[in-house]
Design an enzyme around this catalytic site. Structure first.
Site, PDB file in Angstrom:
ATOM      1  CE  LYS A  49      14.572   5.282  -6.415  1.00 32.65           C
ATOM      2  NZ  LYS A  49      13.558   5.452  -5.382  1.00 32.65           N
TER       3      LYS A  49
ATOM      4  CG  ASP B  51      11.763  -7.174   2.532  1.00 29.22           C
ATOM      5  OD1 ASP B  51      11.391  -6.013   2.782  1.00 29.22           O
ATOM      6  OD2 ASP B  51      12.277  -7.905   3.386  1.00 29.22           O
TER       7      ASP B  51
ATOM      8  CG  PHE C  28      10.071   6.058  -1.296  1.00 29.02           C
ATOM      9  CD1 PHE C  28      10.113   4.875  -0.561  1.00 29.02           C
ATOM     10  CD2 PHE C  28      10.067   5.967  -2.680  1.00 29.02           C
ATOM     11  CE1 PHE C  28      10.151   3.641  -1.185  1.00 29.02           C
ATOM     12  CE2 PHE C  28      10.104   4.734  -3.317  1.00 29.02           C
ATOM     13  CZ  PHE C  28      10.144   3.567  -2.569  1.00 29.02           C
ATOM     14  N   GLY C  29      12.146   7.017   1.468  1.00 30.06           N
ATOM     15  CA  GLY C  29      13.046   6.167   2.252  1.00 30.06           C
ATOM     16  C   GLY C  29      14.436   6.775   2.368  1.00 30.06           C
ATOM     17  CE1 TYR C  30      17.714   4.253   6.149  1.00 28.90           C
ATOM     18  CE2 TYR C  30      16.290   2.709   4.977  1.00 28.90           C
ATOM     19  CZ  TYR C  30      16.866   3.158   6.159  1.00 28.90           C
ATOM     20  OH  TYR C  30      16.594   2.511   7.343  1.00 28.90           O
ATOM     21  CG  ASP C  31      15.151   7.066  -2.845  1.00 29.64           C
ATOM     22  OD1 ASP C  31      15.729   5.974  -2.658  1.00 29.64           O
ATOM     23  OD2 ASP C  31      14.122   7.183  -3.532  1.00 29.64           O
TER      24      ASP C  31
ATOM     25  CG  ASN D 204      -2.185  -0.846   0.935  1.00 24.25           C
ATOM     26  OD1 ASN D 204      -2.727  -0.849  -0.170  1.00 24.25           O
ATOM     27  ND2 ASN D 204      -2.623  -1.599   1.938  1.00 24.25           N
ATOM     28  CG  ASN D 205       5.600   2.720  -0.210  1.00 26.12           C
ATOM     29  OD1 ASN D 205       5.544   3.637  -1.026  1.00 26.12           O
ATOM     30  ND2 ASN D 205       6.581   2.611   0.665  1.00 26.12           N
TER      31      ASN D 205
END
Length: 195
Positions: A171, A68, A148-151, A8-9
């Site tokens: 990307k 994952d 997003f995240g660690y980008d 659901n991201n």
């Protein structure tokens, strides 16, 4: 052809749809009425991805793929790795995760890292896995606001920008997820006749 992507991201969903284009109808967990928090309690990316895809197939009956992803930092003995999403705690807050990594990397000269994604596909009663990775380094501070995240703290090898400074198309052309999805797409194109 319709496939469930076990997420659901919104960011992941946009990336996958952008990579696959209109050849496949990709639906999210919420679109099939799945609002449960699917467990990810294994020690490897592959086991977690398979766990999620099997969950959807068993409970909802749809062919499904799940991913994952882990950020693996050499000097941190490949942490955060499988715990990347919840590295700073169960709230899965990206900002907190980034801050924790930057704190742990203070004063470290070896900044080598890699992003690795494993996609598990459960389709027609069989299971398949596809892996993608990209090498790079951890920056000393956040750069960019996209992604997003660690980008914002990951710069892929051979580039001057972080993932968060790149447009999505650029990307996706080089990313870990993009490479894993490319393998998934090649497989689907060879395997599925009527998509």
């Amino acid at each position: 052809m319709k496939l469930v992507f076990a997420t659901n991201n919104r960011h992941k969903l946009e990336e996958i749809r952008d990579i696959l284009g209109d050849r496949f109808e990709i639906v999210s967990l919420s679109q099939i009425g799945c609002h449960e928090d699917i467990p990810e309690d294994h020690e490897t990316l592959q086991e977690n991805a398979l766990q999620k895809a099997r969950f959807v197939k068993e409970r909802y009956g749809y062919d499904c793929f799940a991913d994952d992803t882990g950020l693996e930092i050499e000097v941190l003995e490949n942490r955060p790795g499988v715990y990347s999403a919840r590295y700073a705690g169960p709230a899965k807050c990206s900002e907190d995760n980034v801050r924790k990594v930057l704190k742990e990397m203070e004063g470290k000269t070896n900044r080598k890292a890699q992003f690795r994604t494993v996609i598990a596909l459960v389709m027609n009663g069989k299971e398949y896995c596809f892996e993608g990775k990209v090498l790079g380094e951890i920056l000393t501070e956040q750069q960019g606001t996209a992604g997003f995240g660690y980008d914002p703290i990951f710069r892929p090898s051979g580039f001057t920008e972080s993932f968060a400074q790149m447009e999505m198309k650029q990307k996706n052309g080089i990313s870990h997820r993009g490479r894993a999805v490319e393998k998934l797409t090649e497989f689907l194109n060879k395997t599925v006749k009527d998509f």
